[in-house]
Structure formats: C-alpha cells, structure tokens
Write a protein that holds these residues in place. Structure first.
Motif, PDB file in Angstrom:
ATOM      1  N   VAL A  59      48.244  74.603 -15.258  1.00 42.79           N
ATOM      2  CA  VAL A  59      46.790  74.440 -15.274  1.00 42.79           C
ATOM      3  C   VAL A  59      46.424  73.522 -16.434  1.00 42.79           C
ATOM      4  O   VAL A  59      46.755  73.805 -17.581  1.00 42.79           O
ATOM      5  N   ALA A  61      43.436  71.390 -18.607  1.00 45.10           N
ATOM      6  CA  ALA A  61      42.011  71.350 -18.901  1.00 45.10           C
ATOM      7  C   ALA A  61      41.748  70.150 -19.802  1.00 45.10           C
ATOM      8  O   ALA A  61      42.484  69.904 -20.750  1.00 45.10           O
ATOM      9  N   THR A  77      39.151  70.761 -14.892  1.00 45.17           N
ATOM     10  CA  THR A  77      40.448  71.441 -14.837  1.00 45.17           C
ATOM     11  C   THR A  77      41.155  71.078 -13.538  1.00 45.17           C
ATOM     12  O   THR A  77      40.535  70.599 -12.588  1.00 45.17           O
ATOM     13  N   THR A  79      44.938  72.190 -11.103  1.00 41.43           N
ATOM     14  CA  THR A  79      46.085  73.075 -10.922  1.00 41.43           C
ATOM     15  C   THR A  79      47.142  72.383 -10.076  1.00 41.43           C
ATOM     16  O   THR A  79      46.806  71.690  -9.102  1.00 41.43           O
ATOM     17  N   ASN A 224      41.698  80.392 -19.359  1.00 37.38           N
ATOM     18  CA  ASN A 224      40.857  81.160 -18.440  1.00 37.38           C
ATOM     19  C   ASN A 224      41.301  80.976 -16.996  1.00 37.38           C
ATOM     20  O   ASN A 224      41.268  81.913 -16.202  1.00 37.38           O
ATOM     21  N   ARG A 225      41.708  79.740 -16.672  1.00 43.44           N
ATOM     22  CA  ARG A 225      42.146  79.455 -15.300  1.00 43.44           C
ATOM     23  C   ARG A 225      43.549  80.012 -15.062  1.00 43.44           C
ATOM     24  O   ARG A 225      43.932  80.316 -13.941  1.00 43.44           O
ATOM     25  N   THR A 226      44.285  80.121 -16.171  1.00 38.14           N
ATOM     26  CA  THR A 226      45.662  80.607 -16.090  1.00 38.14           C
ATOM     27  C   THR A 226      45.719  82.112 -15.850  1.00 38.14           C
ATOM     28  O   THR A 226      46.564  82.623 -15.129  1.00 38.14           O
ATOM     29  N   PHE A 230      44.503  81.524 -10.035  1.00 35.43           N
ATOM     30  CA  PHE A 230      43.472  80.497 -10.136  1.00 35.43           C
ATOM     31  C   PHE A 230      42.450  80.657  -9.021  1.00 35.43           C
ATOM     32  O   PHE A 230      41.924  79.719  -8.488  1.00 35.43           O
ATOM     33  N   LYS A 232      39.476  82.283  -9.168  1.00 32.06           N
ATOM     34  CA  LYS A 232      38.087  82.035  -9.555  1.00 32.06           C
ATOM     35  C   LYS A 232      37.905  80.559  -9.863  1.00 32.06           C
ATOM     36  O   LYS A 232      38.405  80.047 -10.837  1.00 32.06           O
ATOM     37  N   ARG A 233      37.211  79.878  -9.003  1.00 33.36           N
ATOM     38  CA  ARG A 233      37.045  78.453  -9.124  1.00 33.36           C
ATOM     39  C   ARG A 233      36.640  78.074 -10.533  1.00 33.36           C
ATOM     40  O   ARG A 233      36.660  76.940 -10.888  1.00 33.36           O
TER      41      ARG A 233
END
Length: 233
Positions: A59, A61, A77, A79, A224-226, A230, A232-233
């Motif tokens: 991921v 950012a 961000t 992925t 946060n994305r990790t 993943f 939650k967009r």
DNA sequence: GCGACAG
DNA sequence: ATCTTGTCGC
C-alpha cells in the motif's frame, strides 16, 4: 532516457519483473543519472512518500503539503501485489511500482518529494529516493529511519544536531536529530538536491515530530489502508 | 563460515 | 516492514 520514453505501465512492468541480479546491474547503470546539487525552481508543493506491506499486498501513500506553510492539500493511495522480495539494497524494486500507482492519481505534481528510505547512502549510491527521483526526474530527498551503510558518530541530543554518515572516506549522508532526545533520521540525496539542502528542508519539515511532516503523514495514510486489508476505500 | 542488512 | 501491552514523558 529510457524511463522517459516509456509510459507508466511499461515502467512498472520492467521494474517488478526484473531479477535481483539484473536489478543490481540496473542500479549501477542508473546511478550516473543522479544530480547531487540543487537544481529546482520555487518549492510550493512538497510531497511525502511511504509504503506499507500487509500479507503480500503493498500500500503506497503520497501526500502533498503546501510549502513552506506545511498545510496538507492532497492525499493519494494505491494498492498492488508486492512481487519483488524485500532485499536490503533493492527496496526500490519492491516499492516503486505501487508508489507510481499512487503518484499518477495526484491532480498536481509536487515540486519536491521526501521519501521514506535511503538515497545516495546506499551500497551502490542508488537507493529508493534516487531511483524514484531519476525515474520521474523530480527533486527528491531521502529520509531513512535506520542505517543501511556507512559509519557515524551519534549527534548531540538537541534538535538540529547533525553528523556525517561516511563510507570509504566519502560523506554519503547526514545523521539528523529532528527532535530533542529522539532517535535521529538518516538524510541523503535523492535527486536534483544537495545534501545540505536536503538536511535543511528535512529539518524545516519536521515540526515537533521525529519524521518530516509529509513522510509522517504518508506513513499514517499507508498504515490506515494497510490495517485489516484494503476494503475501506 | 560469520555477521550486517532501508522497508 | 509486521507481530503486540503496557508504560514513560511532555
């Protein structure tokens, strides 16, 4: 320049499908393209880059701040499956693909970027920050959190203290204390910037925190994305 | 052979 | 990097 003539898709493909042995050869070929002196215009936008990996998924950012006010203006961000393995000295081949995915999502190009990792302070003087900077031909500063190569003396404990990072009699980077009594960071040249300027901007950008604001923010965004996949967009 | 080794 | 609770300090 090869990278310039390729679109982002081909660039990513050529980077992640390479073998570790070929990767080292490529670094030795590209190292000569690094410009280790100040070569940029006014800095109005400064970007921060970081990558996190969770269960084989990388991921990235990229955050943009106004400079020098350090106001957050944009975040992007991306992925992507991490195909290249983590090998000390070859981090760029694992992280650049997903970083480019994120970078193309930005509405504007940053005037300079700070990268989480090393640049010139690398076994072949071509760390992630150099590779990213040369690939995009964008000014880049490297800000690592731990040593990869070189020797140094511990900087005194006050914010702003600096020591040389040396290897083979050459100063390849600087050890910079960005906060009182906090572990220092490893600053080095990425591209189109001098070591002194890199240190100055890194210190200016680190306000009250150990990491320069853009890098710290990118780290949070990627983290946060990790966390928990993943979805939650 | 042994230790070092960004994220 | 990631795995993880509490804990020391401003």
């Amino acid at each position: 320049m090869v990278a310039m003539l390729m679109n982002i898709h081909d660039t990513i493909n050529s980077i992640e499908s390479i073998t570790p042995k070929e990767a080292i050869i490529l670094q030795n070929e590209l190292r000569g393209s690094v410009i280790a002196r100040d070569d940029f215009g006014d800095i109005k936008l400064i970007g921060g880059v970081d990558v996190g990996v969770k269960e084989g998924i990388a991921v990235a950012a990229v955050v943009m701040f106004e400079y020098p006010s350090l106001t957050l203006v944009e975040t992007a961000t991306a992925t992507r499956k991490a195909v290249f393995p983590y090998v000390p000295g070859l981090l760029a081949f694992r992280e650049i693909p997903v970083i480019l995915d994120a970078l193309v999502k930005l509405s504007r190009r940053p005037d300079i970027i700070i990268v989480d990792g090393h640049g010139y302070s690398h076994p072949r003087r071509f760390g992630l920050a150099c590779h990213l900077g040369v690939t995009l031909d964008i000014p880049a500063i490297a800000c690592g959190k731990s040593r990869l190569v070189g020797e140094y003396r511990e900087p005194s404990l006050g914010r702003g203290s600096v020591e040389d990072l040396v290897e083979g009699g050459e100063v390849i980077g600087k050890i910079l204390r960005t906060r009182d009594n906090v572990k220092p960071v490893f600053i080095s040249v990425g591209h189109r910037v001098s070591l002194d300027t890199a240190v100055r901007i890194a210190l200016e950008s680190a306000r009250g925190k150990r990491l320069p604001e853009p890098v710290g923010m990118a780290h949070k965004a990627a983290s946060n994305r990790t966390k928990d996949g993943f979805r939650k967009r």
